[in-house]
Design a protein around this motif. Structure first.
Motif, PDB file in Angstrom:
ATOM      1  N   THR A 169       0.823  -1.211   0.000  1.00 57.66           N
ATOM      2  CA  THR A 169       0.000   0.000   0.000  1.00 57.66           C
ATOM      3  C   THR A 169       0.857   1.261   0.000  1.00 57.66           C
ATOM      4  O   THR A 169       1.838   1.353   0.737  1.00 57.66           O
ATOM      5  CB  THR A 169      -0.935   0.015   1.220  1.00 57.66           C
TER       6      THR A 169
ATOM      7  N   SER B  13      -6.350   1.814  -3.243  1.00 57.11           N
ATOM      8  CA  SER B  13      -6.784   0.499  -3.711  1.00 57.11           C
ATOM      9  C   SER B  13      -6.268   0.180  -5.112  1.00 57.11           C
ATOM     10  O   SER B  13      -6.349  -0.962  -5.550  1.00 57.11           O
ATOM     11  CB  SER B  13      -8.321   0.419  -3.712  1.00 57.11           C
TER      12      SER B  13
ATOM     13  N   VAL C 280      -8.721  -5.317   1.947  1.00 53.23           N
ATOM     14  CA  VAL C 280      -9.347  -4.690   0.787  1.00 53.23           C
ATOM     15  C   VAL C 280     -10.723  -4.231   1.250  1.00 53.23           C
ATOM     16  O   VAL C 280     -11.389  -4.898   2.042  1.00 53.23           O
ATOM     17  CB  VAL C 280      -9.446  -5.673  -0.403  1.00 53.23           C
ATOM     18  N   SER C 281     -11.147  -3.063   0.801  1.00 51.95           N
ATOM     19  CA  SER C 281     -12.411  -2.507   1.272  1.00 51.95           C
ATOM     20  C   SER C 281     -13.595  -3.314   0.740  1.00 51.95           C
ATOM     21  O   SER C 281     -13.506  -3.970  -0.302  1.00 51.95           O
ATOM     22  CB  SER C 281     -12.550  -1.051   0.840  1.00 51.95           C
TER      23      SER C 281
ATOM     24  N   MET D 199     -14.508  -2.412  -2.843  1.00 52.28           N
ATOM     25  CA  MET D 199     -13.723  -3.038  -3.908  1.00 52.28           C
ATOM     26  C   MET D 199     -14.115  -4.501  -4.090  1.00 52.28           C
ATOM     27  O   MET D 199     -14.050  -5.033  -5.208  1.00 52.28           O
ATOM     28  CB  MET D 199     -12.229  -2.919  -3.612  1.00 52.28           C
TER      29      MET D 199
END
Length: 386
Positions: A126, A132, A366-367, A370
């Motif tokens: 990151t 992302s 990861v959100s 996403m």
């Protein structure tokens, strides 16, 4: 391979659960977290018992099993509030990548140490301006004779203060634009030009987050893992296990919260009956149980697919498992606090302190947005939205 567990897997669950019970949330994890201290004693004992390297090859000191078994370890520890964040990173991501793509020397040096927990490897992908979109990472590597020089920055990198090295995701200097072709480098945390700064997070956790700055860090040729112009599958080899292990941690945390709520609901008596007899308490807890079990089944499916070599099938299931486990875990903890009433916000039970940690699962690795993008595009065949 099936996720109807064998006697050996059930035995592993029982052994890990016994360890988690000794290093439980209230007596060990929460006090350490309040002091900002890592779970070193638990990590070391889990390593000695072979739990940390259960997924790594036997010839390098591992257990020779799969991501299924490592997820099992994580889930059972987390079910006692003692999940180990660095299990997601060190044996799952880094161990898997090195096991698949590392040289023999890298495997001898690192897999044996990752397997018994005597060394820890963090993972750095990151970046502040990439978010992302990993295709936009700007950390670059260039040749200088036989060596590599790595320059760039990373953010939200877990456990660097505990790690011996960080597996850094970079790109070649001559391919700064276009689709990412990741190059992976083992960067020792004591390397000249490697700087780490602890981030001030507003949650109670035993593990810290860091920003990293690499100022032309000089690395030998053998620091490169795999190919310098690798396909994304080399990187994704570690990201599917990351999602599976993240789901396992969330499922375990949800189990911890649910167990605490059920215990309280059976013991707390109001109007001459345990509060668990009232449907207003019982039904929400039953719903949480169902949702946790559904998330767990998807996590097990993802692990089975991954261990059987179905990378794309595992990617879909791992993303779904991570999404479902995060939602179920947060709901379980919120309902546990509600079941306790005012007591759920006291230091004695520690549930409120866990809420921030549970909330992480919606954001990392990861959100959930996403994940929904992934499912919409790859599972449903809808147009790409980003």
């Amino acid at each position: 391979m099936s996720f109807i567990e064998t006697e050996e897997q059930k035995g592993l669950r029982a052994a890990v659960s016994a360890l988690g019970k000794r290093y439980n949330y209230i007596d060990y994890v929460l006090p350490n977290a309040r002091r900002g201290e890592p779970l070193t004693e638990l990590w070391n004992e889990a390593g000695k018992l072979g739990f940390l390297g259960v997924n790594l090859p036997e010839e390098y000191g591992g257990g020779g099993a799969g991501i299924y078994e490592l997820a099992l370890v994580q889930e059972e520890l987390a079910a006692h509030g003692a999940g180990l964040l660095l299990v997601v990173v060190s044996p799952a991501i880094c161990g898997t990548i090195i096991g698949k793509y590392g040289t023999e020397d890298q495997k001898q040096t690192w897999l044996t140490a990752l397997a018994d927990g005597s060394k820890i490897m963090a993972f750095g992908i990151t970046e502040p301006d990439a978010g992302s979109n990993s295709h936009q990472i700007t950390t670059t590597a260039r040749r200088d004779g036989d060596d590599w020089l790595v320059r760039g920055s990373k953010i939200y990198i877990s456990g660097v203060d505990q790690a011996d090295a960080v597996l850094i995701v970079a790109r070649m200097e001559d391919s700064k634009t276009g689709k990412l072709k990741p190059a992976l480098f083992i960067v020792p945390t004591d390397a000249e030009g490697f700087q780490k700064t602890q981030m001030q997070m507003d949650i109670i956790e035993p593990d810290h987050q860091f920003t990293l700055f690499l100022d032309d860090v000089r690395l030998p040729a053998e620091a490169l893992v795999g190919e310098p112009d690798a396909a994304l599958m080399q990187l994704f080899a570690g990201l599917n296990p990351e999602r599976i292990l993240g789901a396992a941690m969330a499922v375990g945390m949800g189990r911890y919260a649910l167990d605490a709520a059920v215990k309280y609901a059976n013991e707390r008596t109001v109007w001459k009956t345990p509060i668990g007899a009232h449907q207003g308490i019982a039904h929400p807890l039953a719903q949480v149980k169902i949702e946790l079990e559904l998330a767990k089944v998807m996590m097990q499916k993802a692990a089975v697919l991954y261990d059987n070599g179905d990378d794309f099938g595992a990617a879909e299931a791992a993303n779904m498992a991570k999404y479902a486990a995060a939602e179920a875990s947060i709901k379980a903890l919120d309902q546990a606090i509600q079941t306790h009433g005012g007591a759920g916000l006291t230091e004695e039970y520690g549930l409120a302190a866990m809420l921030g940690a549970a909330r992480i699962a919606r954001v990392a690795p990861v959100s959930r947005e996403m994940i929904l993008n992934f499912v919409a595009q790859h599972s449903l065949g809808l147009p790409r939205s980003y």
